[in-house]
Design a protein around this motif. Structure first.
Motif, short mmCIF file in Angstrom:
data_model
loop_
_atom_site.label_atom_id
_atom_site.label_comp_id
_atom_site.label_asym_id
_atom_site.label_seq_id
_atom_site.Cartn_x
_atom_site.Cartn_y
_atom_site.Cartn_z
N ASP A 199 -35.15 1.98 29.26
CA ASP A 199 -35.89 1.77 28.02
C ASP A 199 -36.41 3.13 27.55
O ASP A 199 -37.13 3.82 28.29
CB ASP A 199 -37.05 0.80 28.25
N ALA A 200 -36.05 3.50 26.34
CA ALA A 200 -36.43 4.81 25.82
C ALA A 200 -37.92 4.94 25.63
O ALA A 200 -38.47 6.05 25.65
CB ALA A 200 -35.70 5.07 24.50
N VAL A 201 -38.62 3.84 25.41
CA VAL A 201 -40.07 3.88 25.15
C VAL A 201 -40.85 3.81 26.47
O VAL A 201 -41.72 4.64 26.74
CB VAL A 201 -40.48 2.73 24.20
N THR A 202 -40.52 2.82 27.30
CA THR A 202 -41.31 2.60 28.53
C THR A 202 -40.75 3.35 29.74
O THR A 202 -41.46 3.58 30.72
CB THR A 202 -41.36 1.11 28.86
N GLY A 203 -39.48 3.70 29.69
CA GLY A 203 -38.86 4.35 30.84
C GLY A 203 -38.44 3.37 31.92
O GLY A 203 -38.00 3.79 33.00
N TYR A 204 -38.58 2.07 31.67
CA TYR A 204 -38.20 1.07 32.67
C TYR A 204 -36.69 1.13 32.92
O TYR A 204 -35.91 1.29 31.98
CB TYR A 204 -38.58 -0.33 32.20
N ARG A 205 -36.32 0.98 34.20
CA ARG A 205 -34.92 1.00 34.59
C ARG A 205 -34.40 -0.44 34.68
O ARG A 205 -35.09 -1.32 35.21
CB ARG A 205 -34.75 1.71 35.94
N TYR A 206 -33.17 -0.64 34.22
CA TYR A 206 -32.54 -1.95 34.31
C TYR A 206 -31.16 -1.78 34.94
O TYR A 206 -30.45 -0.81 34.69
CB TYR A 206 -32.40 -2.58 32.90
N TYR A 207 -30.82 -2.77 35.80
CA TYR A 207 -29.56 -2.72 36.54
C TYR A 207 -28.74 -3.97 36.25
O TYR A 207 -29.28 -5.04 35.93
CB TYR A 207 -29.83 -2.60 38.04
N SER A 208 -27.42 -3.85 36.44
CA SER A 208 -26.53 -4.98 36.22
C SER A 208 -26.02 -5.51 37.56
O SER A 208 -26.05 -4.82 38.58
CB SER A 208 -25.35 -4.57 35.34
N LEU A 209 -25.49 -6.74 37.57
CA LEU A 209 -25.02 -7.37 38.79
C LEU A 209 -23.88 -6.61 39.44
O LEU A 209 -23.75 -6.58 40.66
CB LEU A 209 -24.57 -8.81 38.49
N ASP A 210 -23.03 -5.98 38.65
CA ASP A 210 -21.88 -5.30 39.23
C ASP A 210 -22.25 -4.01 39.96
O ASP A 210 -21.39 -3.34 40.53
CB ASP A 210 -20.83 -5.01 38.16
N GLN A 211 -23.54 -3.65 39.96
CA GLN A 211 -23.99 -2.47 40.73
C GLN A 211 -24.48 -2.83 42.13
O GLN A 211 -24.73 -1.95 42.95
CB GLN A 211 -25.13 -1.75 39.98
N ILE A 212 -24.61 -4.12 42.43
CA ILE A 212 -25.19 -4.54 43.71
C ILE A 212 -24.32 -4.09 44.88
O ILE A 212 -24.82 -3.55 45.89
CB ILE A 212 -25.38 -6.07 43.73
N ASP A 213 -23.00 -4.31 44.78
CA ASP A 213 -22.12 -3.93 45.90
C ASP A 213 -22.21 -2.45 46.23
O ASP A 213 -22.21 -2.06 47.40
CB ASP A 213 -20.68 -4.31 45.57
N GLU A 214 -22.29 -1.62 45.18
CA GLU A 214 -22.38 -0.17 45.42
C GLU A 214 -23.68 0.19 46.11
O GLU A 214 -23.70 1.01 47.05
CB GLU A 214 -22.25 0.56 44.10
N VAL A 215 -24.78 -0.41 45.70
CA VAL A 215 -26.08 -0.12 46.32
C VAL A 215 -26.10 -0.60 47.76
O VAL A 215 -26.62 0.09 48.67
CB VAL A 215 -27.22 -0.76 45.50
#
Length: 354
Positions: free
Chosen positions: A32-48
């Motif tokens: 989020d450009a205003v709050t800086g909050y990070r958001y992730y998608s489901l397809d990133q779970i396996d990599e993490v």
């Protein structure tokens, strides 16, 4: 998903995800450009999850980055090399732990091990210096002292102080442990000790226990405190004259009269005159360093000190004519005797004052 929800789904902490982001391993799907909050998608779970497992396996961050960027063959090579390194580290850790445990046990052990013949030899050298009159009970004993890989036997009759040091196994305590055993009892046990390949000494409150292939022996200890012999050693002044002479010739020149007084003159050579034969002085070849000195002993003090030495030569270290003389085997310093001189005019058979 927010970072918190995604972290729970991938079984990592939000701080780990922030770390992965800062390292460039896993970027958020959106920020989020205003709050800086990070958001992730489901397809990133396996990599993490994969990164988490690699990190838990101990793979360094740089290796993780190489593994993720390369083909399967690179991953196989990296992981195999990492496992081999970990196995070597475990072997080293196991060896170091075993050594450390042995040292810890040594520091708390009350057991000393050494060859029986060496201990028997030491008893034969030291025990004769113990007092036989019974006037001071503890002087009829031999101090057995263990500290820092060394066993030391000490005995004195006030006119002679005999010390024998031996290297031992199984004792690394810095604080000495000591016991006093009667010299006669040690003498009686000496033959059995000499027959054992290895003797183990265990110090207890009321006895010293000896264990060997031939069984065990219990030596009751004396309650009295042994004299502070180290004070005598530390108090000796600088040596001014050293005499090294053949032990056999030296002993022969002393004669055989146990009541005799022996007058030694060191001045270029060694001359010995016995009160048993005052008309003739006997010259003994000697290597002398230092200044001339005249010093006297009772036969009963000097002769046993020389006889108990080892090796073909013996060394006398003289500081002053009225102070103890250090008698050492010239080829080794593990057996030392301090012999108390007497005044030249002391009648035969009397120790006298120095």
């Amino acid at each position: 998903m927010t970072i918190g929800v995604f972290a729970r789904a991938a079984n990592v902490t939000p701080s780990a995800l922030r770390f992965y982001d800062d390292c460039g391993l896993v970027r958020p799907d959106a920020v989020d450009a205003v709050t800086g909050y990070r958001y992730y998608s489901l397809d990133q779970i396996d990599e993490v999850i994969l990164i988490r497992q690699l990190r838990e396996a101990g793979l360094p961050l740089g290796e993780v980055r190489r593994l993720l960027a390369g083909p399967v063959e690179v991953a196989e090579e990296l992981l195999a090399a990492h496992v081999r390194a970990m196995e070597r580290a475990v072997e080293v850790a196991r060896a170091n732990a075993t050594t450390a445990l042995a040292l810890i046990r040594d520091q708390t052990s009350n057991v000393v091990s050494l060859p029986g013949r060496i201990l028997a030899e030491a008893i034969g050298q030291v025990a004769p210096a113990a007092d036989r009159t019974g006037e001071i009970r503890v002087l009829g004993g031999v101090l057995i002292e263990a500290a820092m890989g060394e066993l030391r036997l000490v005995a004195t009759d006030r006119y002679r102080l005999a010390i024998r040091s031996m290297s031992v196994r199984g004792w690394r305590r810095r604080v000495p442990t000591a016991a006093v055993v009667t010299a006669t009892l040690l003498d009686e046990t000496r033959q059995w000790i000499g027959e054992q390949d290895i003797v183990q000494l265990r110090f207890a409150d009321s006895h010293v226990r000896l264990d060997g292939p031939g069984g065990e022996r219990l030596l009751p200890t004396m309650k009295e405190m042994f004299p502070a012999y180290r004070v005598v050693l530390d108090g000796l002044p600088e040596v001014l004259t050293r005499v090294v002479a053949p032990r056999g010739l030296f002993l022969a020149a002393l004669g055989d009269d146990p009541q005799a007084r022996l007058d030694l003159v060191v001045a270029g050579d060694l001359s010995i005159r016995s009160s048993a034969h005052p008309q003739a002085a006997i010259a003994v070849p000697a290597d002398i360093t230092g200044g001339p000195v005249a010093i006297s002993f009772q036969f009963a003090t000097l002769y046993p000190a020389l006889a108990a030495s080892v090796g073909p030569d013996v060394m006398l270290q003289i500081s002053q004519p009225d102070l103890p003389v250090v008698v050492r085997s010239a080829d080794g310093g593990d057996f030392t005797t301090l012999a108390m001189p007497v005044k030249a005019g002391t009648p035969s058979g009397h120790q006298g004052e120095s």
